[in-house]
Design a protein around this motif. Structure first.
Motif, short mmCIF file in Angstrom:
data_model
loop_
_atom_site.label_atom_id
_atom_site.label_comp_id
_atom_site.label_asym_id
_atom_site.label_seq_id
_atom_site.Cartn_x
_atom_site.Cartn_y
_atom_site.Cartn_z
N MET A 87 54.47 103.10 23.81
CA MET A 87 55.35 102.36 24.73
C MET A 87 56.66 101.95 24.06
N GLY A 88 56.75 102.07 22.75
CA GLY A 88 58.00 101.80 22.04
C GLY A 88 58.93 103.00 22.03
N SER A 89 58.50 104.12 22.59
CA SER A 89 59.30 105.33 22.64
C SER A 89 60.15 105.36 23.90
N ASN A 147 59.48 99.99 15.61
CA ASN A 147 59.75 101.34 15.11
C ASN A 147 61.00 101.36 14.24
N ALA A 148 62.04 100.67 14.68
CA ALA A 148 63.29 100.63 13.91
C ALA A 148 63.08 99.93 12.57
N LEU A 149 62.31 98.86 12.57
CA LEU A 149 62.02 98.16 11.31
C LEU A 149 61.32 99.08 10.31
N VAL A 189 58.46 91.72 16.30
CA VAL A 189 59.60 92.22 15.53
C VAL A 189 59.91 91.28 14.36
N VAL A 190 60.29 90.05 14.66
CA VAL A 190 60.68 89.13 13.60
C VAL A 190 59.51 88.84 12.67
#
Length: 192
Positions: A148-150, A170-172, A119-120
């Motif tokens: 797997m991020g769902s 996904n949000a990024l 993420v970061v």
């Protein structure tokens, strides 16, 4: 000459992309990874391939990459650098994150590393390359995500670090797509 940046270019799917794109002498490739094997560094390529050792957990390392690529248009950025989040004591039992990242064994270090890299580090690297992507007409950023991020596809539980990090990724990507509309951002699930 298309310019392609590929993170995770030292191993796994990222290295496979580097190898495939390096067959075309018209391509100019920037392979990005925290380390490159001797084998990857000595491969013959028709394309120009530059290797950049970058630790995405360190802003200074990402800044060095940005300075090295300053002003160079990037037509395609394939972001495939990631870690799995397997708890060390469980890796011998299974390579499936759902089995190895159980609630009982998940630890702070493993969770933190997965979030830091997936993420970061992804945010820092994508943000650093936005100016290069904007310099190219019709630039694209393709991010290797994971089903797997769902939240909707989570039928098995477990995989705490990996699932959380891929959901965050996904949000990024969604935010980058909104904030940088002149570049196409997409997440794909390449499968296991």
């Amino acid at each position: 000459m298309p310019t392609i940046a590929i993170s995770g270019g030292g191993s796994g799917i990222g290295h496979t992309f580097v190898t495939a794109f390096a067959k075309d002498s018209k391509n100019h490739i920037h392979a990005i990874d925290v380390a490159f094997s001797d084998e990857a560094s000595n491969e013959k390529a028709a394309a120009k391939v530059e290797r950049h050792t970058v630790d995405t957990s360190k802003q200074s390392s990402v800044d060095e990459l940005a300075a090295a690529l300053d002003g160079e248009p990037i037509d395609l950025f394939i972001h495939s650098a990631a870690v799995r989040g397997l708890v060390q004591s469980e890796t011998e039992k299974s390579d499936n994150p759902s089995d190895a990242e159980t609630m009982a064994v998940m630890d702070v270090e493993t969770m933190t590393q997965a979030l830091q890299v997936n993420v970061v580090g992804s945010f820092l690297l994508m943000r650093a390359l936005v100016p290069n992507l904007r310099k190219a007409k019709g630039a694209r950023c393709v991010v290797m995500g994971s089903r797997m991020g769902s939240m909707g596809a989570n039928d098995d539980g477990g995989a705490y670090a990996y699932r959380a990090s891929k959901a965050g990724l996904n949000a990024l990507v969604k935010s980058f797509a909104i904030d940088v509309p002149d570049v196409v951002f997409t997440v794909i699930h390449p499968g296991r």
